[in-house]
Design an enzyme around this catalytic site. Structure first.
Site, PDB file in Angstrom:
ATOM      1  N   ALA A   1       0.892  -1.156   0.000  1.00 54.89           N
ATOM      2  CA  ALA A   1       0.000   0.000   0.000  1.00 54.89           C
ATOM      3  C   ALA A   1       0.931   1.206   0.000  1.00 54.89           C
ATOM      4  CB  ALA A   1      -0.924   0.008   1.211  1.00 54.89           C
TER       5      ALA A   1
ATOM      6  N   GLY B   1       0.474   3.951  -1.767  1.00 58.14           N
ATOM      7  CA  GLY B   1      -0.300   5.188  -1.740  1.00 58.14           C
ATOM      8  C   GLY B   1       0.036   6.130  -2.874  1.00 58.14           C
ATOM      9  N   LEU B   2       0.440   5.545  -4.000  1.00 59.76           N
ATOM     10  CA  LEU B   2       0.704   6.328  -5.212  1.00 59.76           C
ATOM     11  C   LEU B   2       1.744   7.435  -5.002  1.00 59.76           C
ATOM     12  CD1 LEU B   2      -0.053   6.658  -8.181  1.00 59.76           C
ATOM     13  CD2 LEU B   2      -2.272   7.500  -7.478  1.00 59.76           C
TER      14      LEU B   2
ATOM     15  N   ASN C   1      -4.150   4.077 -15.150  1.00 61.34           N
ATOM     16  CA  ASN C   1      -4.332   3.207 -13.980  1.00 61.34           C
ATOM     17  C   ASN C   1      -5.649   3.542 -13.287  1.00 61.34           C
ATOM     18  OD1 ASN C   1      -4.156   1.658 -11.715  1.00 61.34           O
ATOM     19  ND2 ASN C   1      -2.256   2.549 -10.949  1.00 61.34           N
TER      20      ASN C   1
ATOM     21  N   CYS D   1      -5.968   0.813  -8.896  1.00 62.65           N
ATOM     22  CA  CYS D   1      -5.265   0.636  -7.623  1.00 62.65           C
ATOM     23  C   CYS D   1      -6.298   0.296  -6.550  1.00 62.65           C
ATOM     24  CB  CYS D   1      -4.491   1.895  -7.242  1.00 62.65           C
ATOM     25  SG  CYS D   1      -3.696   1.670  -5.639  1.00 62.65           S
TER      26      CYS D   1
ATOM     27  N   GLY E   1       2.545 -10.801  -7.247  1.00 61.17           N
ATOM     28  CA  GLY E   1       3.489 -11.920  -7.231  1.00 61.17           C
ATOM     29  C   GLY E   1       2.827 -13.247  -7.563  1.00 61.17           C
TER      30      GLY E   1
ATOM     31  N   GLY F   1       6.531  -7.148 -12.630  1.00 59.02           N
ATOM     32  CA  GLY F   1       6.739  -6.147 -11.586  1.00 59.02           C
ATOM     33  C   GLY F   1       7.404  -6.764 -10.380  1.00 59.02           C
TER      34      GLY F   1
HETATM   35  O1  RRO Z   1       0.938   3.093  -5.237  1.00 61.46           O
HETATM   36  C1  RRO Z   1       0.262   2.108  -4.839  1.00 61.46           C
HETATM   37  O2  RRO Z   1      -0.010   1.909  -3.647  1.00 61.46           O
HETATM   38  C2  RRO Z   1      -0.290   1.144  -5.812  1.00 61.46           C
HETATM   39  C3  RRO Z   1      -0.862   1.484  -7.039  1.00 61.46           C
HETATM   40 BR1  RRO Z   1      -0.943   3.243  -7.655  1.00 61.46          BR
HETATM   41  C4  RRO Z   1      -1.438   0.470  -7.859  1.00 61.46           C
HETATM   42  O3  RRO Z   1      -1.985   0.689  -8.953  1.00 61.46           O
HETATM   43  N1  RRO Z   1      -1.428  -0.811  -7.390  1.00 61.46           N
HETATM   44  C5  RRO Z   1      -0.855  -1.138  -6.221  1.00 61.46           C
HETATM   45  O4  RRO Z   1      -0.856  -2.316  -5.846  1.00 61.46           O
HETATM   46  N2  RRO Z   1      -0.280  -0.158  -5.447  1.00 61.46           N
END
Ligand code: RRO
Length: 292
Positions: A72, A74-75, A114, A117, A204, A252
């Site tokens: 998490a 949070g972008l 995106n 999330c 994963g 990823g």
């Molecule tokens: O930044 C994140 O917490 C996040 C994003 Br933007 C996303 O698209 N997917 C994710 O698992 N984390």
């Protein structure tokens, strides 16, 4: 290695290989993207970038789970103005296509939108889970840009095929399936949630079967190309995604655990598989599992 069977193109993007860096991991700086491209990635996707900078969530932002990670973040991102400079720089040193939100002017070759999330309020899956809002957002982005728009879908929906249809009807040129799966972890000593944000997204190997099913469903529902994403760790995983209907795979979490050399290892494995089976191009196996 003999003739390169791995080149492909989708949604107007020419890829030297079907393995692509997924958003969120290593896609922060020109240098890290260069390392990934030199290791054999056919394209790189940056971390999602917004208009304003965001600090992200408080620590801990990542916790290891069985066969995966729960994040998490949070972008966290510096905002598009600052990040555009990084993209401009990246484009001077990269030969592969780069995808970035609101960064086309800086030289990005496509936008990966995106909308999925699982834990960032208002900008994430609230859009990707709501067909009406999703259609509006995709239409607006399409109207604003001339380059390919790739929509990244959430697995946290009842019917991903229906959502895929909405995105494509609104103009998506390609789809990425999938973003992370809603998840959380609790520390048995403190008896509290581990993540600063309490809930996060699982990525994963643990989510690969979910991602394969999603790609399979999306392939049956729409005609646009699909980037398969979720738990790719070796060439067999990548081939499984291609057979399910992905034209390329994004990696990823796999690169978070392994060195960027993973791209080359996977590319070699796909190439050997294609040669052994007598195929002339990776394109020939896309969606083959649907023949049954
Ligand atoms: O930044 C994140 O917490 C996040 C994003 Br933007 C996303 O698209 N997917 C994710 O698992 N984390």
């Amino acid at each position: 290695m003999s003739k390169n069977l791995l080149t492909t193109n989708l949604a107007g993007l020419k890829l030297a290989s079907p393995t692509v860096l997924a958003s969120g991991v290593m896609g922060y700086t020109g240098e890290s993207m260069q390392r990934i491209a030199e290791a054999g990635a056919g394209a790189v996707v940056t971390k999602s970038i917004g208009i304003e900078s965001r600090a992200g969530y408080p620590n801990p932002t990542v916790v290891q789970a069985n066969a995966g990670l729960i994040n998490a973040m949070g972008l966290p991102n510096p905002g598009i103005d600052e990040y555009a400079e990084e993209i401009k720089y990246a484009k001077t040193i990269l030969k592969v296509p780069t995808a970035a939100q609101k960064a086309l002017k800086a030289g990005a070759d496509a936008v990966e939108l995106n909308v999925s999330c699982p834990h960032v309020k208002d900008t994430g899956s609230e859009i990707g889970q709501n067909p009406k809002v999703l259609a509006e957002v995709v239409r607006k982005v399409k109207a604003a840009v001339r380059k390919p728009v790739i929509v990244k879908l959430s697995p946290n929906v009842n019917d991903i095929a229906e959502i895929a249809k909405v995105a494509v009807k609104a103009g998506a040129n390609a789809l990425t399936a999938i973003n992370t799966v809603k998840a959380m972890a609790i520390d048995v000593e403190t008896q509290m949630p581990v993540l600063g944000n309490v809930k996060g997204g699982l990525s994963g190997p643990a989510i690969k079967p979910i991602a394969i099913r999603c790609v399979y469903d999306v392939f049956e529902a729409v005609k646009v190309p699909i980037f398969g994403c979720g738990g790719v760790n070796d060439w067999k995983d990548a081939v499984e995604f291609l057979l399910a209907g992905a034209s390329a795979v994004q990696i990823g979490t796999g690169v978070a655990f392994e060195e960027p050399g993973l791209f080359q290892t996977i590319n070699k494995g796909i190439q050997t598989y294609l040669e052994k089976k007598g195929y002339r191009s990776v394109k020939e196996i896309v969606g083959l599992s649907h023949q049954a």
